[in-house]
Design a protein around this motif. Structure first.
Motif, PDB file in Angstrom:
ATOM      1  N   ILE A 186     -15.011  36.090   2.640  1.00  0.00           N
ATOM      2  CA  ILE A 186     -15.996  35.115   3.108  1.00  0.00           C
ATOM      3  C   ILE A 186     -16.825  34.615   1.940  1.00  0.00           C
ATOM      4  N   LEU A 187     -17.254  35.528   1.100  1.00  0.00           N
ATOM      5  CA  LEU A 187     -18.086  35.151  -0.039  1.00  0.00           C
ATOM      6  C   LEU A 187     -17.355  34.229  -1.004  1.00  0.00           C
ATOM      7  N   GLU A 188     -16.043  34.317  -1.025  1.00  0.00           N
ATOM      8  CA  GLU A 188     -15.257  33.451  -1.886  1.00  0.00           C
ATOM      9  C   GLU A 188     -14.982  32.101  -1.230  1.00  0.00           C
ATOM     10  N   ASN A 189     -15.641  31.822  -0.097  1.00  0.00           N
ATOM     11  CA  ASN A 189     -15.500  30.541   0.612  1.00  0.00           C
ATOM     12  C   ASN A 189     -14.047  30.192   0.909  1.00  0.00           C
ATOM     13  N   ARG A 190     -13.353  31.095   1.573  1.00  0.00           N
ATOM     14  CA  ARG A 190     -11.966  30.885   1.950  1.00  0.00           C
ATOM     15  C   ARG A 190     -11.906  29.846   3.058  1.00  0.00           C
ATOM     16  N   SER A 191     -11.612  28.612   2.700  1.00  0.00           N
ATOM     17  CA  SER A 191     -11.602  27.537   3.684  1.00  0.00           C
ATOM     18  C   SER A 191     -10.455  27.667   4.678  1.00  0.00           C
ATOM     19  N   ASP A 192      -9.510  28.576   4.425  1.00  0.00           N
ATOM     20  CA  ASP A 192      -8.426  28.759   5.380  1.00  0.00           C
ATOM     21  C   ASP A 192      -8.829  29.646   6.556  1.00  0.00           C
ATOM     22  N   ILE A 193      -9.959  30.374   6.431  1.00  0.00           N
ATOM     23  CA  ILE A 193     -10.422  31.215   7.534  1.00  0.00           C
ATOM     24  C   ILE A 193     -11.894  31.023   7.868  1.00  0.00           C
ATOM     25  N   VAL A 194     -12.653  30.330   7.020  1.00  0.00           N
ATOM     26  CA  VAL A 194     -14.096  30.190   7.212  1.00  0.00           C
ATOM     27  C   VAL A 194     -14.467  28.712   7.238  1.00  0.00           C
ATOM     28  N   MET A 195     -15.287  28.327   8.212  1.00  0.00           N
ATOM     29  CA  MET A 195     -15.823  26.967   8.229  1.00  0.00           C
ATOM     30  C   MET A 195     -17.157  26.991   7.505  1.00  0.00           C
ATOM     31  N   THR A 196     -17.278  26.231   6.432  1.00  0.00           N
ATOM     32  CA  THR A 196     -18.548  26.080   5.752  1.00  0.00           C
ATOM     33  C   THR A 196     -19.123  24.755   6.220  1.00  0.00           C
ATOM     34  N   ILE A 197     -20.224  24.829   6.946  1.00  0.00           N
ATOM     35  CA  ILE A 197     -20.769  23.653   7.603  1.00  0.00           C
ATOM     36  C   ILE A 197     -21.779  22.967   6.693  1.00  0.00           C
ATOM     37  N   ASP A 198     -21.357  21.838   6.126  1.00  0.00           N
ATOM     38  CA  ASP A 198     -22.277  21.073   5.299  1.00  0.00           C
ATOM     39  C   ASP A 198     -22.169  19.579   5.581  1.00  0.00           C
ATOM     40  N   CYS A 199     -21.466  19.223   6.628  1.00  0.00           N
ATOM     41  CA  CYS A 199     -21.388  17.823   7.058  1.00  0.00           C
ATOM     42  C   CYS A 199     -21.050  17.776   8.541  1.00  0.00           C
ATOM     43  N   ARG A 200     -20.758  16.623   9.044  1.00  0.00           N
ATOM     44  CA  ARG A 200     -20.579  16.441  10.485  1.00  0.00           C
ATOM     45  C   ARG A 200     -19.116  16.532  10.950  1.00  0.00           C
ATOM     46  N   GLU A 201     -18.239  17.055  10.135  1.00  0.00           N
ATOM     47  CA  GLU A 201     -16.825  17.138  10.520  1.00  0.00           C
ATOM     48  C   GLU A 201     -16.471  18.515  11.081  1.00  0.00           C
ATOM     49  N   ILE A 202     -17.369  19.094  11.828  1.00  0.00           N
ATOM     50  CA  ILE A 202     -17.234  20.456  12.338  1.00  0.00           C
ATOM     51  C   ILE A 202     -15.974  20.644  13.180  1.00  0.00           C
ATOM     52  N   ILE A 203     -15.687  19.726  14.038  1.00  0.00           N
ATOM     53  CA  ILE A 203     -14.550  19.881  14.947  1.00  0.00           C
ATOM     54  C   ILE A 203     -13.236  19.862  14.170  1.00  0.00           C
ATOM     55  N   GLN A 204     -13.134  18.979  13.192  1.00  0.00           N
ATOM     56  CA  GLN A 204     -11.921  18.923  12.378  1.00  0.00           C
ATOM     57  C   GLN A 204     -11.788  20.174  11.515  1.00  0.00           C
ATOM     58  N   TYR A 205     -12.895  20.674  10.976  1.00  0.00           N
ATOM     59  CA  TYR A 205     -12.864  21.930  10.216  1.00  0.00           C
ATOM     60  C   TYR A 205     -12.276  23.048  11.077  1.00  0.00           C
ATOM     61  N   CYS A 206     -12.747  23.142  12.300  1.00  0.00           N
ATOM     62  CA  CYS A 206     -12.291  24.185  13.210  1.00  0.00           C
ATOM     63  C   CYS A 206     -10.797  24.037  13.486  1.00  0.00           C
ATOM     64  N   GLU A 207     -10.355  22.844  13.766  1.00  0.00           N
ATOM     65  CA  GLU A 207      -8.929  22.602  14.030  1.00  0.00           C
ATOM     66  C   GLU A 207      -8.090  22.934  12.798  1.00  0.00           C
ATOM     67  N   ASN A 208      -8.586  22.611  11.602  1.00  0.00           N
ATOM     68  CA  ASN A 208      -7.850  22.915  10.379  1.00  0.00           C
ATOM     69  C   ASN A 208      -7.631  24.417  10.212  1.00  0.00           C
ATOM     70  N   ILE A 209      -8.573  25.222  10.681  1.00  0.00           N
ATOM     71  CA  ILE A 209      -8.455  26.673  10.585  1.00  0.00           C
ATOM     72  C   ILE A 209      -7.585  27.230  11.713  1.00  0.00           C
ATOM     73  N   LEU A 210      -7.870  26.816  12.945  1.00  0.00           N
ATOM     74  CA  LEU A 210      -7.151  27.366  14.093  1.00  0.00           C
ATOM     75  C   LEU A 210      -5.739  26.793  14.261  1.00  0.00           C
ATOM     76  N   LYS A 211      -5.553  25.552  13.836  1.00  0.00           N
ATOM     77  CA  LYS A 211      -4.251  24.883  13.952  1.00  0.00           C
ATOM     78  C   LYS A 211      -3.703  24.915  15.381  1.00  0.00           C
ATOM     79  N   THR A 212      -4.556  24.548  16.347  1.00  0.00           N
ATOM     80  CA  THR A 212      -4.137  24.568  17.751  1.00  0.00           C
ATOM     81  C   THR A 212      -3.211  23.409  18.093  1.00  0.00           C
ATOM     82  N   GLY A 213      -3.422  22.270  17.429  1.00  0.00           N
ATOM     83  CA  GLY A 213      -2.671  21.072  17.767  1.00  0.00           C
ATOM     84  C   GLY A 213      -3.204  20.371  19.005  1.00  0.00           C
ATOM     85  N   ILE A 214      -4.230  20.970  19.637  1.00  0.00           N
ATOM     86  CA  ILE A 214      -4.760  20.407  20.885  1.00  0.00           C
ATOM     87  C   ILE A 214      -6.282  20.305  20.876  1.00  0.00           C
ATOM     88  N   LEU A 215      -6.889  20.408  19.711  1.00  0.00           N
ATOM     89  CA  LEU A 215      -8.348  20.279  19.576  1.00  0.00           C
ATOM     90  C   LEU A 215      -8.645  19.016  18.796  1.00  0.00           C
TER      91      LEU A 215
END
Length: 138
Positions: free
Chosen positions: A11-40
């Motif tokens: 987490i401390l290494e800011n692993r964008s493949d498992i952690v959402m770092t929230i610093d802008c308004r693209e929260i939903i896309q960040y989440c989908e990029n991590i979860l890869k649901t294909g339906i979010l």
């Protein structure tokens, strides 16, 4: 305990493949990029409301309009709405170590994995805070 230390290091290494770092308004896309649901997904539309727009979130066969209060969008309401719609399949938790930092960190995982971690490592709940309806992060 080694697992917890390893998880914190990642987490401390800011692993964008498992952690959402929230610093802008693209929260939903960040989440989908991590979860890869294909339906979010999300959709922004102009509206005659106080904000001048609506943002709707769709997940599987569910959708909701984020209930912003005031003149604009806010990340807190977006996160709470996102966490609500992905339940019971997934859950987003706040990484407490990021509290007070310039950017806050959140981890979305399948709910089943959070439940297993909670049982195996009781300290997890102290490190990764569950959301509630009154959670305020920003």
């Amino acid at each position: 305990e080694n697992y917890i230390n390893d998880l914190e290091d990642e987490i401390l290494e800011n692993r964008s493949d498992i952690v959402m770092t929230i610093d802008c308004r693209e929260i939903i896309q960040y989440c989908e990029n991590i979860l890869k649901t294909g339906i979010l997904s999300s959709k922004l539309e102009k509206s005659n409301n106080m904000q001048g727009f609506t943002i709707s979130i769709s997940y599987a066969d569910k959708s909701l309009i984020i209930p912003y209060q005031g003149a604009g969008a806010d990340r807190n309401t977006t996160l709470l709405s996102l966490n609500e719609i992905i339940q019971p399949d997934y859950e987003i938790r706040f990484c407490n170590h990021s509290d007070g930092q310039d950017t806050l960190q959140f981890i979305p995982l399948p709910k089943e994995i959070w439940d297993q971690l909670d049982l195996k490592y009781p300290i997890i709940i102290e490190l990764f805070e569950k959301f509630n309806k009154d959670s305020i992060f920003f």
